[in-house]
Write an enzyme that holds these catalytic residues in place. Structure first.
Site, PDB file in Angstrom:
ATOM      1  N   GLY A 157      -3.413  28.005   1.722  1.00 54.49           N
ATOM      2  CA  GLY A 157      -2.011  27.683   1.445  1.00 54.49           C
ATOM      3  C   GLY A 157      -1.733  27.369  -0.017  1.00 54.49           C
ATOM      4  O   GLY A 157      -0.570  27.247  -0.401  1.00 54.49           O
ATOM      5  N   LYS A 217       5.029  12.797   3.457  1.00 55.88           N
ATOM      6  CA  LYS A 217       4.819  13.760   2.362  1.00 55.88           C
ATOM      7  C   LYS A 217       3.458  14.451   2.344  1.00 55.88           C
ATOM      8  O   LYS A 217       3.132  15.115   1.356  1.00 55.88           O
ATOM      9  CB  LYS A 217       5.043  13.047   1.039  1.00 55.88           C
ATOM     10  CG  LYS A 217       4.090  11.872   0.830  1.00 55.88           C
ATOM     11  CD  LYS A 217       4.158  11.336  -0.575  1.00 55.88           C
ATOM     12  CE  LYS A 217       3.097  10.292  -0.808  1.00 55.88           C
ATOM     13  NZ  LYS A 217       3.057   9.778  -2.146  1.00 55.88           N
ATOM     14  N   TYR A 255       6.172  20.091   6.071  1.00 54.44           N
ATOM     15  CA  TYR A 255       6.631  19.162   5.032  1.00 54.44           C
ATOM     16  C   TYR A 255       7.613  19.878   4.092  1.00 54.44           C
ATOM     17  O   TYR A 255       8.711  19.395   3.812  1.00 54.44           O
ATOM     18  CB  TYR A 255       5.440  18.608   4.229  1.00 54.44           C
ATOM     19  CG  TYR A 255       5.831  18.099   2.872  1.00 54.44           C
ATOM     20  CD1 TYR A 255       6.517  16.906   2.739  1.00 54.44           C
ATOM     21  CD2 TYR A 255       5.551  18.842   1.721  1.00 54.44           C
ATOM     22  CE1 TYR A 255       6.923  16.460   1.477  1.00 54.44           C
ATOM     23  CE2 TYR A 255       5.951  18.409   0.474  1.00 54.44           C
ATOM     24  CZ  TYR A 255       6.633  17.214   0.357  1.00 54.44           C
ATOM     25  OH  TYR A 255       7.038  16.798  -0.876  1.00 54.44           O
ATOM     26  N   SER A 280      11.389  18.935  -3.944  1.00 48.91           N
ATOM     27  CA  SER A 280      10.064  19.308  -4.423  1.00 48.91           C
ATOM     28  C   SER A 280      10.031  20.785  -4.782  1.00 48.91           C
ATOM     29  O   SER A 280      10.735  21.603  -4.172  1.00 48.91           O
ATOM     30  CB  SER A 280       9.064  19.025  -3.305  1.00 48.91           C
ATOM     31  OG  SER A 280       7.828  19.620  -3.584  1.00 48.91           O
ATOM     32  N   LYS A 320      11.936  19.453   3.264  1.00 47.69           N
ATOM     33  CA  LYS A 320      12.625  19.352   1.969  1.00 47.69           C
ATOM     34  C   LYS A 320      13.683  20.460   1.877  1.00 47.69           C
ATOM     35  O   LYS A 320      14.822  20.215   1.473  1.00 47.69           O
ATOM     36  CB  LYS A 320      11.624  19.470   0.807  1.00 47.69           C
ATOM     37  CG  LYS A 320      10.666  18.297   0.687  1.00 47.69           C
ATOM     38  CD  LYS A 320      11.396  17.005   0.345  1.00 47.69           C
ATOM     39  CE  LYS A 320      10.481  15.829   0.144  1.00 47.69           C
ATOM     40  NZ  LYS A 320      11.194  14.540   0.113  1.00 47.69           N
ATOM     41  N   ASN A 358       4.346  18.381 -10.209  1.00 47.04           N
ATOM     42  CA  ASN A 358       3.242  17.542  -9.704  1.00 47.04           C
ATOM     43  C   ASN A 358       3.222  16.175 -10.395  1.00 47.04           C
ATOM     44  O   ASN A 358       2.646  16.054 -11.488  1.00 47.04           O
ATOM     45  CB  ASN A 358       1.911  18.264  -9.898  1.00 47.04           C
ATOM     46  CG  ASN A 358       1.727  19.413  -8.916  1.00 47.04           C
ATOM     47  OD1 ASN A 358       2.565  20.289  -8.825  1.00 47.04           O
ATOM     48  ND2 ASN A 358       0.647  19.388  -8.173  1.00 47.04           N
TER      49      ASN A 358
END
Ligand code: UFG
Length: 344
Positions: free
Chosen positions: A294, A85, A149, A125, A153, A179
């Site tokens: 990012g 993750k 990552y 996520s 997902k 979060n």
């Protein structure tokens, strides 16, 4: 009493979900390879629930090993957390992430098929959304990822959805977390990152106990109310309860459904820091540094679908999140419960 297999059940969200499941009357079984967790978590779960959860140390991508667990138990449903993750690490080792996270999802689906288990809750996520271009994220918001990552997902969701579409009685809920922070109120389980924490709350708690000098706030010039990044922080216990609600929903509703789990409220990095300082009576020195590449400026969840379908909403406040995170950090280090005792 339904038996629920939890892959990655020794991790941060998995362990809290295990506790909430037991409190709701389910009987969980954990499989985890312990690649990013500790066997001590099992003791924490036992100390809270007074029950020992059956545990198998194995890699979910190892189909034969997983099949043995399915052969030994009558499993009613699965919650799939197991996976790597770390966003930054996924950019350095993309194949590592694609192989691990996708193979484990496919191995699990094949096993469920072989043993006639048709109900799945998947740990997805908000990272699947194009949060660079959208602020309020609904389940229909355009999806786009910025790192491997996130793509694992995204792709796992697609694999699950394609598979479920071929099985008329099967069901899956894809839970898109915002979060997750905080810890169980007992302080017996919580988030235990390896090395330097990459996420905000564990870094803040380590500054609070003096393990690190100061927090770097990544960016102070975003177009947000105070210039720092805005996210939707959700207490891990609320998140765990969302899984219990999703299991019940999936039992009655065949098909595949994506559902956001967030509070619907945006909180800036600086608001989180000042709230943490206030409720815990501790200073968090920080400096504003460059933006982290990012990172999106601001996003939070549209939560209507979770309320309508799962009859679930987040109940715990930002204060609860900050208090419980600090409590866990101190307790796991063997520090005194009462901060005032430090001076005695
Ligand atoms: N931040 C700092 N300093 C730090 C760490 C983070 O200022 O030391 C800031 C970030 O810039 C961001 C906010 O705190 O504005 C939250 O950052 P986190 O790293 O805690 O979380 P992210 O929002 O970047 O990502 C998290 C998970 C991902 C998940 C995503 C889903 O790490 O796995 O939420 O929304 F995909």
């Amino acid at each position: 009493m339904e038996t629920i297999l939890i892959t990655g059940g020794m991790g941060f969200i998995g362990s809290h979900t295990c506790v909430e499941l037991m409190e709701a009357g389910y009987s969980p079984i954990i499989v985890d390879d312990l690649s990013n967790s500790s066997i001590k978590v099992l003791d924490g779960i036992e100390a809270i629930t007074k029950k020992r959860v059956p545990f198998y140390q194995l890699d979910v991508a190892d189909f034969e090993a997983l099949a043995q667990v399915f052969a030994q138990h009558t499993i009613d449903a699965v919650i799939h957390f197991a996976g790597f993750k770390a966003v930054g690490e996924s950019k350095e080792k993309p194949l590592h992430y694609y192989c691990n996270n996708l193979n484990s999802t496919m191995s699990l689906l094949k096993c469920m098929d072989r043993f006639g288990v048709g109900r799945l809750v998947f740990s997805s996520s908000a990272t699947v959304y194009d949060s660079m271009h959208h602020v309020l994220l609904t389940e229909e918001t355009e999806r786009w990822c910025t790192n491997p990552y996130g793509w694992t997902k995204f792709m796992s969701e697609q694999i699950i959805s394609d598979h479920v579409a071929t099985r008329p009685d099967a069901s899956a809920v894809l839970l898109r977390y915002f979060n997750p922070v905080g810890a169980h109120e007992s302080g017996l389980i919580g988030e235990a990152p390896n090395g330097v924490p990459q996420n905000l709350m564990p870094f803040v708690t380590q500054v609070a106990v003096g393990m690190r000098d100061k927090l770097s706030v990544f960016g102070g010039d975003y177009d947000t109310p105070d210039g720092s990044g805005v996210r939707d922080y959700i207490h891990v216990t609320d998140l765990a309860r969302g899984h219990v609600a999703a299991l019940a929903y999936a039992k009655e509703h065949p098909g595949c459904q994506a559902v956001n789990l967030g509070t619907g409220r945006g909180v800036s990095v600086l608001e989180l820091v000042t709230t943490f300082e206030r409720v815990n009576g501790v200073a968090i020195p920080y400096e504003i540094t460059a933006r982290r590449p990012g990172d999106a400026p601001m996003y939070y969840a549209e939560t209507r679908r979770a309320e309508e379908l799962l009859h679930w909403r987040a109940e715990r406040s930002l204060e609860d999140m900050c208090r419980s995170a600090y409590h866990w950090q101190r307790k796991s280090m063997g520090l005194w419960e009462d901060p005032n005792e430090r001076t005695r």
